[in-house]
Design a protein around this motif. Structure first.
Motif, PDB file in Angstrom:
ATOM      1  N   TRP A  96       0.785  -1.218   0.098  1.00 22.60           N
ATOM      2  CA  TRP A  96       0.146   0.204   0.176  1.00 22.60           C
ATOM      3  C   TRP A  96       0.940   1.303  -0.115  1.00 22.60           C
ATOM      4  O   TRP A  96       0.401   2.222  -0.638  1.00 22.60           O
ATOM      5  CB  TRP A  96      -0.966  -0.023   1.328  1.00 22.60           C
ATOM      6  N   PHE A  99       1.720   1.689  -3.703  1.00 23.12           N
ATOM      7  CA  PHE A  99       0.386   1.935  -4.332  1.00 23.12           C
ATOM      8  C   PHE A  99      -0.066   3.550  -4.122  1.00 23.12           C
ATOM      9  O   PHE A  99      -0.354   4.316  -5.082  1.00 23.12           O
ATOM     10  CB  PHE A  99      -0.793   1.119  -4.071  1.00 23.12           C
ATOM     11  N   TYR A 100       0.102   3.806  -2.941  1.00 18.48           N
ATOM     12  CA  TYR A 100      -0.153   5.445  -2.560  1.00 18.48           C
ATOM     13  C   TYR A 100       0.859   6.303  -3.072  1.00 18.48           C
ATOM     14  O   TYR A 100       0.717   7.717  -3.598  1.00 18.48           O
ATOM     15  CB  TYR A 100      -0.323   5.407  -0.879  1.00 18.48           C
ATOM     16  N   PHE A 103      -0.482   7.054  -6.803  1.00 20.01           N
ATOM     17  CA  PHE A 103      -1.802   7.742  -6.519  1.00 20.01           C
ATOM     18  C   PHE A 103      -1.460   9.366  -6.453  1.00 20.01           C
ATOM     19  O   PHE A 103      -1.727  10.072  -6.916  1.00 20.01           O
ATOM     20  CB  PHE A 103      -2.642   7.595  -5.304  1.00 20.01           C
ATOM     21  N   PHE A 144      -8.449   9.884   2.592  1.00 17.10           N
ATOM     22  CA  PHE A 144      -7.765   8.446   2.660  1.00 17.10           C
ATOM     23  C   PHE A 144      -7.738   8.009   3.983  1.00 17.10           C
ATOM     24  O   PHE A 144      -7.626   6.550   4.177  1.00 17.10           O
ATOM     25  CB  PHE A 144      -6.487   8.319   1.836  1.00 17.10           C
ATOM     26  N   ALA A 168     -12.098   5.968  -5.119  1.00 19.15           N
ATOM     27  CA  ALA A 168     -10.851   5.947  -5.305  1.00 19.15           C
ATOM     28  C   ALA A 168     -10.134   7.266  -5.841  1.00 19.15           C
ATOM     29  O   ALA A 168      -9.108   7.366  -6.338  1.00 19.15           O
ATOM     30  CB  ALA A 168     -10.623   4.989  -6.790  1.00 19.15           C
ATOM     31  N   GLY A 169     -10.601   8.509  -5.211  1.00 12.00           N
ATOM     32  CA  GLY A 169      -9.949   9.795  -5.397  1.00 12.00           C
ATOM     33  C   GLY A 169     -10.574  10.504  -6.342  1.00 12.00           C
ATOM     34  O   GLY A 169      -9.680  11.312  -6.898  1.00 12.00           O
ATOM     35  N   PHE A 218      -6.297   1.155 -11.201  1.00 15.72           N
ATOM     36  CA  PHE A 218      -6.369   2.004 -10.302  1.00 15.72           C
ATOM     37  C   PHE A 218      -7.696   2.185  -9.418  1.00 15.72           C
ATOM     38  O   PHE A 218      -7.594   1.952  -8.214  1.00 15.72           O
ATOM     39  CB  PHE A 218      -6.581   3.568 -10.959  1.00 15.72           C
ATOM     40  N   ASN A 219      -8.729   1.669 -10.218  1.00 16.44           N
ATOM     41  CA  ASN A 219      -9.927   1.270  -9.424  1.00 16.44           C
ATOM     42  C   ASN A 219      -9.894  -0.190  -8.920  1.00 16.44           C
ATOM     43  O   ASN A 219     -10.324  -0.311  -7.745  1.00 16.44           O
ATOM     44  CB  ASN A 219     -11.179   1.497 -10.274  1.00 16.44           C
ATOM     45  N   THR A 222      -7.952  -0.325  -5.678  1.00 23.94           N
ATOM     46  CA  THR A 222      -8.441   0.030  -4.676  1.00 23.94           C
ATOM     47  C   THR A 222      -9.432  -0.849  -3.921  1.00 23.94           C
ATOM     48  O   THR A 222      -9.608  -0.834  -2.820  1.00 23.94           O
ATOM     49  CB  THR A 222      -9.155   1.468  -4.956  1.00 23.94           C
ATOM     50  N   ALA A 224      -8.498  -3.536  -2.821  1.00 20.14           N
ATOM     51  CA  ALA A 224      -7.813  -4.214  -1.758  1.00 20.14           C
ATOM     52  C   ALA A 224      -7.660  -5.769  -1.782  1.00 20.14           C
ATOM     53  O   ALA A 224      -7.290  -6.320  -0.733  1.00 20.14           O
ATOM     54  CB  ALA A 224      -8.372  -3.814  -0.451  1.00 20.14           C
ATOM     55  N   THR A 276     -14.520   7.121 -11.011  1.00 20.63           N
ATOM     56  CA  THR A 276     -13.596   7.220 -10.054  1.00 20.63           C
ATOM     57  C   THR A 276     -14.349   6.976  -8.781  1.00 20.63           C
ATOM     58  O   THR A 276     -14.144   6.058  -7.691  1.00 20.63           O
ATOM     59  CB  THR A 276     -12.537   7.973 -10.239  1.00 20.63           C
TER      60      THR A 276
END
Length: 412
Positions: A96, A99-100, A103, A144, A168-169, A218-219, A222, A224, A276
Motif C-alpha cells: 500500500w 500504491f499510494y 496515486f 484516505f 478511488a480519489g 487504479f480502481n 483500490t 484491496a 472513479t
C-alpha cells in the motif's frame, strides 16, 4: 493478506504504473512538436519526485495519526522514511505504501497541464515537490485516512466526520489536480506562441488507451484484493469509459456539427474520471449513465471554460476538475443500494442527506487546492522564476531546455 490478493494487487500496481507513459503521450501529442519532450519529462518526473518526498515524509502526512486529532494532516513522524514497512505485518502495508506513491504521483502529473509550453523544468521540479507537501498530502489525508479504534489513531475529517463517499480519489486526485492546474495556469499566464491543434493525434489516442488500461488497476486495486468488489469496479470502469466517449461525441456533434478523434478520447478520460468516486456505488446501468452524463457534461462545459480565458491547453481543469465534480455528484444521483457500497441515490428513493456531504468535500477540495496552489506558484514565480523567456518559448522548450527534439525529419 492472502497470496491471491497480493498477486492481484501487484498486477494492479503494474497497470497503474502504465498510466505515466500513457499520460505523457496523451499530453505530449496535444502540444506543439517543439514542446512534446518537455511535457513528457514533466509527467514522467512526477514519479521520482513523488517517490522521494513520499518516502521521506509524505506517507505519514497522508496516513499517519492526525495531528491534534483534528483530521487536517497526518503526523509525518509516524511513518517517517517508510520505517514501519520493513517488516511484514500480514496486511500488505508495504504494498500500500508503493500504491499510494502512484496515486500521489499521477495527481502531480495531471497537474502538469497548467504548465504546458512555458514553465522551466527546474521550476517544475521545485514547485511539484513543495506542492505535494502543501496541497496533495493534506487533501489526501482528509480523504484516505481512516479512524482506527484498534490502533487508537484519528483519520481525515472528510472521510470520518463528513463521511464522504469517494471510492478511488475523485476529490484528492482528480478534482485536486484539475483545480491546481487552473491555478498554476493563471499564475504563469498565456503562452506567447502555440499551435491551434494537437500535433500528433495517434499519439494522443495511444496515450488514452494506456490510461484506460491503467484505470483498471487504479480502481480495481483500490478494492484491496482479488474479490467481488474488484470484479465489480473493473466492470463499472469499463462501462463508464465507453459511454463517456458517446456522451462527449454526441454533444460535440450537436455543438459543432461533427465528432472528432480528440473529442472521443477526451470523453473516454472524462468517463473514467466520473466513475472513479462511484465505481462501487452504482449498478452497471448506473455506470453507463455516469459515463454518459460526465462525458456530455464535460463536452458541454467547454464553452464555459473557454470564457475563463485561461491558457490551460490540455484541459485538466475541464476533464479532471469539472469531470471529478460531476462524477462525485453522480454518487448522489445514481447510487444503487444493491451495489457493493450500499449507497442509494435520490433517483432511486435515497436520502438527500448525502448531498451536503459531497458538496462539503467538493468545496473544501477545490477552494483549498486553488488557493494554496495559487499562492505557492506566485511566491515561487517572484523568487526563483517559473516561466521561460520569450525566446525559449518560441524556439521550443525541447531544444533549449533539453537539447533534444521529438522528431528528426531531415535525411541523414
Amino acid at each position: 493478506m492472502e497470496a491471491v490478493d497480493l498477486a492481484w494487487l501487484l498486477a494492479a500496481f503494474a497497470l497503474v504504473l502504465a498510466m505515466f507513459p500513457g499520460l505523457a503521450m496523451f499530453y505530449g501529442g496535444m502540444l506543439g512538436a517543439r514542446h512534446t519532450l518537455n511535457m513528457i519529462m514533466m509527467v514522467m518526473s512526477a514519479l521520482p519526485v513523488t517517490a522521494v518526498v513520499y518516502v521521506l515524509v509524505g506517507h505519514g502526512l497522508v496516513l499517519g495519526d492526525s495531528v491534534l486529532g483534528l483530521g487536517l494532516i497526518g503526523n509525518p513522524v509516524d511513518l517517517l522514511g517508510f520505517s514501519a514497512l520493513l517488516v511484514d505485518d500480514g496486511a500488505g502495508s508495504t504494498y500500500w505504501g508503493a500504491f499510494y506513491i502512484l496515486f500521489a504521483a499521477i495527481t502531480v502529473a495531471i497537474m502538469a497541464s497548467g504548465a504546458a509550453g512555458r514553465m522551466k523544468f527546474s521550476g517544475w521540479l521545485v514547485f511539484s515537490s513543495i506542492w505535494l507537501l502543501l496541497v496533495y498530502c493534506p487533501i489526501a489525508h482528509w480523504v484516505f485516512a481512516f479512524d482506527s479504534e484498534e490502533a487508537g489513531t484519528v483519520g481525515g475529517w472528510l472521510r470520518n466526520v463528513v463521511e464522504l463517499h469517494d471510492f478511488a480519489g475523485g476529490t484528492a486526485v482528480h478534482m485536486n489536480a484539475g483545480v491546481a492546474a487552473l491555478a498554476l495556469a493563471v499564475v504563469l499566464g498565456k503562452r506567447k506562441a502555440y499551435p491551434g491543434r494537437p500535433h500528433n493525434l495517434p499519439l494522443v489516442v495511444l496515450g488514452a488507451g494506456l490510461l484506460w488500461v491503467g484505470w483498471i488497476g487504479f480502481n480495481g486495486g483500490t478494492a484491496a484484493g482479488a474479490n467481488f468488489l474488484a470484479q465489480y469496479v473493473v466492470l463499472t470502469t469499463l462501462l463508464a469509459g465507453c459511454t463517456g466517449m458517446i456522451g462527449f461525441a454526441l454533444v460535440e456533434k450537436l455543438r459543432e456539427g461533427r465528432a472528432t478523434t480528440l473529442g472521443l478520447v477526451s470523453g473516454l478520460v472524462a468517463g473514467l474520471v466520473g466513475i472513479t468516486p462511484s465505481a462501487d456505488a452504482v449498478s452497471p446501468i448506473g455506470a453507463l449513465l455516469v459515463g454518459l452524463f460526465t462525458g456530455a457534461a464535460v463536452s458541454g462545459l467547454m464553452t464555459f471554460v473557454s470564457r475563463l480565458r485561461v491558457d490551460e491547453p490540455l484541459d485538466a481543469f475541464l476533464i479532471h476538475g469539472l469531470g471529478g465534480i460531476v462524477g462525485t455528484l453522480c454518487v448522489i444521483l445514481f447510487g444503487a443500494g444493491a451495489a457493493p457500497a450500499g449507497v442509494t441515490g435520490v433517483l432511486f428513493g435515497g436520502s438527500w442527506d448525502l448531498l451536503w456531504r459531497e458538496l462539503v468535500a467538493i468545496t473544501a477540495t477545490c477552494v483549498f487546492s486553488f488557493a494554496v496552489t495559487f499562492v505557492l506558484a506566485t511566491v515561487l514565480d517572484r523568487t526563483i522564476g517559473l516561466r521561460v523567456d520569450e525566446r525559449t518559448e518560441f524556439t521550443g522548450l525541447d531544444t533549449v531546455l533539453h537539447a533534444e527534439s521529438a522528431y528528426h525529419l531531415a535525411r541523414n
